[in-house]
Design an enzyme around this catalytic site. Structure first.
Site, PDB file in Angstrom:
ATOM      1  N   HIS A 201       0.788  -1.236   0.000  1.00 44.65           N
ATOM      2  CA  HIS A 201       0.000   0.000   0.000  1.00 44.65           C
ATOM      3  C   HIS A 201       0.822   1.289   0.000  1.00 44.65           C
ATOM      4  CE1 HIS A 201       0.890   0.107   4.311  1.00 44.65           C
ATOM      5  NE2 HIS A 201       0.497   1.363   4.304  1.00 44.65           N
TER       6      HIS A 201
HETATM    7  C1  UD1 Z   1      -2.231   5.528   5.959  1.00 44.46           C
HETATM    8  C2  UD1 Z   1      -0.989   6.010   6.693  1.00 44.46           C
HETATM    9  C3  UD1 Z   1       0.039   4.901   6.720  1.00 44.46           C
HETATM   10  C4  UD1 Z   1      -0.544   3.592   7.239  1.00 44.46           C
HETATM   11  C5  UD1 Z   1      -1.781   3.238   6.411  1.00 44.46           C
HETATM   12  C6  UD1 Z   1      -2.442   1.954   6.850  1.00 44.46           C
HETATM   13  C7  UD1 Z   1      -0.514   8.442   6.433  1.00 44.46           C
HETATM   14  C8  UD1 Z   1       0.347   9.433   5.767  1.00 44.46           C
HETATM   15  N1  UD1 Z   1      -0.361   7.159   6.029  1.00 44.46           N
HETATM   16  O1  UD1 Z   1      -1.860   5.315   4.597  1.00 44.46           O
HETATM   17  O2  UD1 Z   1       1.107   5.282   7.561  1.00 44.46           O
HETATM   18  O3  UD1 Z   1       0.410   2.553   7.103  1.00 44.46           O
HETATM   19  O4  UD1 Z   1      -2.708   4.318   6.531  1.00 44.46           O
HETATM   20  O5  UD1 Z   1      -3.501   1.597   6.004  1.00 44.46           O
HETATM   21  O6  UD1 Z   1      -1.289   8.793   7.299  1.00 44.46           O
HETATM   22  N2  UD1 Z   1      -9.131   4.882   1.220  1.00 44.46           N
HETATM   23  C9  UD1 Z   1     -10.364   4.296   1.094  1.00 44.46           C
HETATM   24  N3  UD1 Z   1     -11.013   3.924   2.228  1.00 44.46           N
HETATM   25  C10 UD1 Z   1     -10.505   4.109   3.464  1.00 44.46           C
HETATM   26  C11 UD1 Z   1      -9.240   4.726   3.577  1.00 44.46           C
HETATM   27  C12 UD1 Z   1      -8.559   5.103   2.448  1.00 44.46           C
HETATM   28  O7  UD1 Z   1     -10.869   4.085   0.009  1.00 44.46           O
HETATM   29  O8  UD1 Z   1     -11.146   3.732   4.445  1.00 44.46           O
HETATM   30  C13 UD1 Z   1      -8.397   5.262  -0.014  1.00 44.46           C
HETATM   31  C14 UD1 Z   1      -8.569   6.689  -0.405  1.00 44.46           C
HETATM   32  O9  UD1 Z   1      -8.666   6.754  -1.788  1.00 44.46           O
HETATM   33  C15 UD1 Z   1      -7.273   7.346   0.027  1.00 44.46           C
HETATM   34  C16 UD1 Z   1      -6.263   6.198  -0.077  1.00 44.46           C
HETATM   35  O10 UD1 Z   1      -7.010   5.013   0.191  1.00 44.46           O
HETATM   36  O11 UD1 Z   1      -6.938   8.433  -0.759  1.00 44.46           O
HETATM   37  C17 UD1 Z   1      -5.136   6.318   0.888  1.00 44.46           C
HETATM   38  O12 UD1 Z   1      -5.608   6.506   2.228  1.00 44.46           O
HETATM   39  P1  UD1 Z   1      -4.781   7.419   3.269  1.00 44.46           P
HETATM   40  O13 UD1 Z   1      -5.394   7.364   4.606  1.00 44.46           O
HETATM   41  O14 UD1 Z   1      -4.521   8.738   2.664  1.00 44.46           O
HETATM   42  O15 UD1 Z   1      -3.367   6.729   3.342  1.00 44.46           O
HETATM   43  P2  UD1 Z   1      -2.964   5.201   3.460  1.00 44.46           P
HETATM   44  O16 UD1 Z   1      -2.279   4.847   2.196  1.00 44.46           O
HETATM   45  O17 UD1 Z   1      -4.081   4.315   3.942  1.00 44.46           O
END
Ligand code: UD1
Length: 350
Positions: A201
């Site tokens: 991820h």
């Molecule tokens: C975040 C954390 C990372 C952690 C990870 C665990 C930061 C900078 N990064 O990264 O340290 O290891 O979580 O998962 O805070 N999305 C969904 N549904 C959700 C959540 C996210 O669809 O419930 C999608 C969205 O399109 C979003 C993308 O996933 O833009 C990334 O989510 P985000 O929380 O920005 O960062 P992670 O990659 O999950």
């Protein structure tokens, strides 16, 4: 004592579970604020349900966005919450955008901040988590470190006086869940010990189409069936770049992210783990499965030093690496005894 925990992303719910349980056994008041960074049911709600975490007292509902938009939305929502609750401690967890936003909101309001899982460093300034960790450690009033290596990093940055070695709360929850699911294999179309569990991820692995296609191809050719637990970012990036996850030969078994107990079951039944997650590298180690980490460095260096984890950016090495035997001899215990959460509560009360 009144403690306000700020969480928002999946790994933080896992760390919150043993802390909430430790608080429940005391007279201290514990308020839970969910920023809403992760909002899908299987990225958030199932963790509260399975790990028996009380429902959040406050939900900010910020959702996704660029780093600035997401972090800024949390900052602007936190003032009123902190003003209403006026806790003795604000407790922030790990290294996500929810961590740095929580810490910054609290220091600006002159509220004492405690950072759980302080002192971890990858020394990779491209990682958003690295900025979040460093900024949070330097803003916080007490630094609750999981390992001696983390304590040493904090000392090197002039933060020794504020640091306490409490152990790793993820070990608390991992051992507790392992004991509960030990004899219940996770339902998969593979024999026990035959398959690999994989998660990908990190932006550095998902955001460049060529690099991502190489990783997916490497997993499909790992020499064993791979159960790929697909994070929403991975699914979105593969769709965007036209990278197919389904393989006609069944080499990739793609599933949605698992709940925590199912993840532990899946790892216990596997031959090993391939991941770029920080938490899963350590869970593989704690559960006694070899791990191959698709990153150039790790914060959890003890897993590598003991031979249980190998770092590589070369997926063509997966067949050889994923089939390697577990190191012989007793596994060291650098992550504590599974009672870190009690020490966290004691440190805050003191
Ligand atoms: C975040 C954390 C990372 C952690 C990870 C665990 C930061 C900078 N990064 O990264 O340290 O290891 O979580 O998962 O805070 N999305 C969904 N549904 C959700 C959540 C996210 O669809 O419930 C999608 C969205 O399109 C979003 C993308 O996933 O833009 C990334 O989510 P985000 O929380 O920005 O960062 P992670 O990659 O999950």
């Amino acid at each position: 004592m009144k403690v306000l925990s700020i969480v928002g992303a999946r790994p933080q719910f896992v760390k919150l579970a043993p802390i909430a349980e430790a608080f429940a056994a005391t007279d201290h008041e514990h308020v839970i604020v969910h920023t809403g960074q992760h909002y899908d049911k299987n990225m958030s709600d199932v963790f509260f349900a399975d790990l028996k975490i009380p429902a959040p007292d406050v939900h900010l509902g910020v959702g996704s966005g660029s780093h600035g938009v997401q972090t800024g939305a949390m900052l602007s929502a936190m003032d009123a919450v902190l003003d209403e609750h006026r806790p003795d401690w604000v407790l922030v967890y790990g290294d996500t955008n929810s961590t740095v936003a929580g810490a910054l909101s609290a220091v600006k309001m002159h509220l004492p901040v405690a950072h759980l899982e302080a002192g971890l460093r990858s020394f990779n300034r491209r990682m958003p988590e690295e900025h979040n960790r460093v900024l949070t450690d330097h803003a916080a009033d007490i630094l609750l470190a999981p390992t001696q290596v983390a304590m040493d990093h904090l000392a090197n940055e002039g933060l020794k006086e504020r640091s306490r070695l409490v152990g790793d709360v993820m070990t608390d929850v991992c051992f507790r869940v392992r004991d509960a699911v030990q004899d219940k294999p996770f339902d998969l179309p593979f024999k026990q010990g035959e398959y690999l569990v994989a998660t990908i991820h990190r932006p550095d692995n998902t955001d460049d189409p060529e690099h991502l296609a190489g990783i997916i191809e490497g997993l499909a050719n790992a020499g064993r069936p791979v159960v790929l637990l697909a994070h929403p970012r991975l699914v979105a990036k593969c769709a965007e770049h036209g990278i197919k996850l389904e393989r006609p030969d069944g080499s990739l078994h793609v599933r949605e992210p698992l709940a925590y107990p199912e993840m532990v079951q899946a790892v216990l039944g596997s031959a090993g783990v391939v991941t770029d997650s920080g938490g899963l590298q350590k869970e593989a180690f704690l559960l006694g499965r070899v791990c191959t980490t698709l990153r150039p460095e790790t914060e959890w260096v003890e897993t590598v030093d003991s031979g249980w984890n190998v770092l590589t950016m070369d997926v063509s090495k997966l067949p050889e690496l994923a089939a390697r035997p577990a190191p012989s001899g007793e596994r060291p215990t650098p992550y504590g005894d599974g009672h870190a959460a009690d020490r966290v509560v004691a440190a805050l009360a003191e």
